[in-house]
Scaffold this motif. Structure first.
Motif, short mmCIF file in Angstrom:
data_model
loop_
_atom_site.label_atom_id
_atom_site.label_comp_id
_atom_site.label_asym_id
_atom_site.label_seq_id
_atom_site.Cartn_x
_atom_site.Cartn_y
_atom_site.Cartn_z
N TYR A 183 0.91 -1.05 0.02
CA TYR A 183 0.06 -0.18 0.05
C TYR A 183 0.97 1.30 0.03
CZ TYR A 183 -3.35 -3.44 1.42
OH TYR A 183 -4.15 -4.78 1.23
N MET A 184 1.91 1.47 -0.78
CA MET A 184 2.79 2.53 -1.01
C MET A 184 1.81 3.54 -1.75
SD MET A 184 5.51 2.44 0.29
CE MET A 184 6.36 0.75 1.40
N ASP A 185 2.31 4.68 -1.46
CA ASP A 185 1.19 6.05 -2.38
C ASP A 185 2.40 6.17 -3.50
OD1 ASP A 185 -0.52 6.50 -0.38
OD2 ASP A 185 0.86 7.27 0.92
N VAL A 186 3.63 6.07 -3.26
CA VAL A 186 4.25 6.74 -4.75
C VAL A 186 5.56 5.51 -4.75
CG1 VAL A 186 5.87 8.72 -5.60
CG2 VAL A 186 3.71 8.96 -4.05
N LEU A 187 6.01 5.17 -5.87
CA LEU A 187 7.12 4.80 -6.29
C LEU A 187 8.06 5.40 -7.18
CD1 LEU A 187 8.79 1.90 -6.58
CD2 LEU A 187 7.49 1.39 -8.56
N LEU A 188 9.38 5.79 -6.71
CA LEU A 188 10.21 6.25 -7.41
C LEU A 188 11.26 5.42 -7.85
CD1 LEU A 188 10.86 9.39 -4.84
CD2 LEU A 188 9.59 9.38 -6.90
N VAL A 189 11.35 5.60 -9.24
CA VAL A 189 12.32 4.53 -10.02
C VAL A 189 13.46 5.62 -10.55
CG1 VAL A 189 12.45 2.81 -11.72
CG2 VAL A 189 10.26 3.28 -10.57
#
Length: 451
Positions: A183-189
């Motif tokens: 349940y992460m809000d944001v994934l930074l790649v």
């Protein structure tokens, strides 16, 4: 932004403001100077041509010719066109997606992608209250994976592990799967970079984009690159549907051209600017405020924000209460004031945001020397015992030698610090119990009466 562009445009602004009448001749002279300043600042030629044409058209219109203060009207036009070139207003980051909102970081090696990823994570955690996961797809530089792990932990976000043996696509898909399940809000790649643009890099990032379908694709570019930044921007624009730009190292920009060029070349808005190496050194980009800095008008709003964010309000209130009670101002308090200044990013960071007339006066002081002096003072006080800090009167010759040795300075510097402390102590005593008002009256000032 203490750049050559700022210096030149500031001088021009002063000249223009002094013009009693605006004629076609002095408009042409002014535009020639602006054109040279922009070109020397590495602004792309097509951007310069477009900017000059827009200013010229408006400068020769009624808005200036009919003005009572034509010089000021002209400054207003230059300011508005600078804002328009960089993109009016503030372009917010888009998180309107089914969580996790995926943000893909693109750019060349050395632009500051990995640090910027952590800075953005910190911004999203602290300012937007988001649950953030970062992952590195840079399998060519094992150090990049470890670097992202370290800075992500410092930023207060979560890091997803990856190894050089894995394929970037597999890493990205695994991280996305983990982000959904947790349940992460944001994934930074964070993606791989190269020292120069090549087809392998571009194909890899196109494949990542297709697999992840990011809500934001941010192009991270080094503001110090000048013309190279423009060429890189053009290549990434052709490879990816960029949604925003992050300008890094804006604090060290000697020319200032990238901020004016990259937006127009890519068509994507500048969303963030890296203004220091610290993890909190990422600002939401505001074209109006940045134009003010370029024209030497300063950025007082950013200065207030920096001070407000950096000041420990609880500690400040305790310190004020201590002074009010009449409890002595000691060397521990003096040390706290020095450390507070460091928290704010140092003197030069604050001076950069002052209008040029004020920062020029302050610039007569060597900022580097002043900051080194602050660090020396901190070292001297930290070489004292808690008792010595509370009771400076105990510090005689033998103690002074020990303190100087511990701080790596001469005894004279310890004496100088103690003298400064005594002066500050005297000032604090005067402030106690309404003393500040008495001091101001003596100086012929006094507080203004409320209507």
């Amino acid at each position: 932004m203490a750049s050559a562009l700022t210096d030149k445009l500031t001088r021009l602004v002063k000249q223009m403001r002094g013009q009693a009448r605006i004629t076609e001749a002095n408009v042409q002279d002014m535009l020639r100077e602006v054109r040279m300043a922009l070109l020397e600042a590495d602004v792309a030629l097509p951007v310069v041509r477009d900017f000059i044409a827009r200013v010229k058209e408006k400068a020769q219109g009624q808005e200036v010719l009919g003005s009572l203060k034509p010089g000021q009207a002209l400054v207003g036009i230059v300011n508005r066109e600078l804002v328009a070139t960089m993109g009016a207003g503030v372009a917010d980051i888009n998180l309107a997606a089914q969580p996790p909102a995926v943000i893909l970081m693109a750019g060349l090696q050395g632009a500051g992608k990995t640090t910027t990823t952590a800075k953005l994570a910190k911004h999203l955690v602290e300012k937007r209250k988001k649950k953030v996961l970062t992952v590195s797809g840079d399998v060519y530089r094992p150090a990049a994976i470890e670097q992202l792990k370290t800075v992500t932990q410092q930023a207060g976000a979560e890091w997803f592990p990856s190894t050089p043996e894995q394929k970037p696509l597999d890493i990205a898909r695994a991280a996305l799967d983990y982000a959904k399940k947790h349940y992460m809000d944001v994934l930074l790649v964070d993606t791989a970079g190269r020292l120069a643009i090549d087809e392998v890099l571009m194909q890899e990032i196109r494949d990542l984009h297709a697999a992840l379908n990011p809500v934001e694709t941010l192009f991270v570019v080094d503001a110090m690159q000048g013309q190279d930044a423009i060429n890189t921007a053009r290549a990434f624009k052709e490879a990816l549907p960029l949604t925003g730009i992050v300008l890094t190292k804006l604090d060290g920009d000697a020319r200032g051209g990238a901020a004016l060029s990259v937006r127009q070349i890519t068509g994507a808005p500048i969303k963030f600017a890296g203004v220091s190496e610290r993890l909190d050194g990422l600002e939401v980009f505001d074209a109006e405020r940045h134009a003010g800095r370029i024209l030497g008008m300063g950025d007082i709003v950013a200065l207030v924000e920096q001070v407000t964010a950096g000041v420990d309000q609880e500690a400040a209130q305790k310190f004020a209460a201590k002074l009010k009670r009449g409890d002595g101002f000691d060397l521990t308090d003096f040390l706290a004031q020095i450390q507070q200044m460091k928290q704010l990013g140092g003197l030069s960071s604050l001076m950069d945001k002052l209008p040029s007339q004020l920062s020029a006066k302050a610039g007569a002081m060597d900022m580097d020397r002043a900051e080194k002096d602050m660090r020396r003072k901190e070292g001297i006080i930290q070489s004292m015992t808690p008792l010595e800090r509370r009771k400076p009167e105990l510090i005689k010759a033998t103690r002074k030698k020990r303190i100087a040795h511990g701080a790596g300075v001469q005894v004279q510097e310890v004496n100088r610090l103690l003298k400064e402390f005594e002066q500050m102590q005297g000032l604090m005593k005067q402030m106690k119990g309404g003393g500040l008002m008495k001091m101001m009256k003596k100086m012929g000032g006094g507080m203004p009466r409320m209507p």
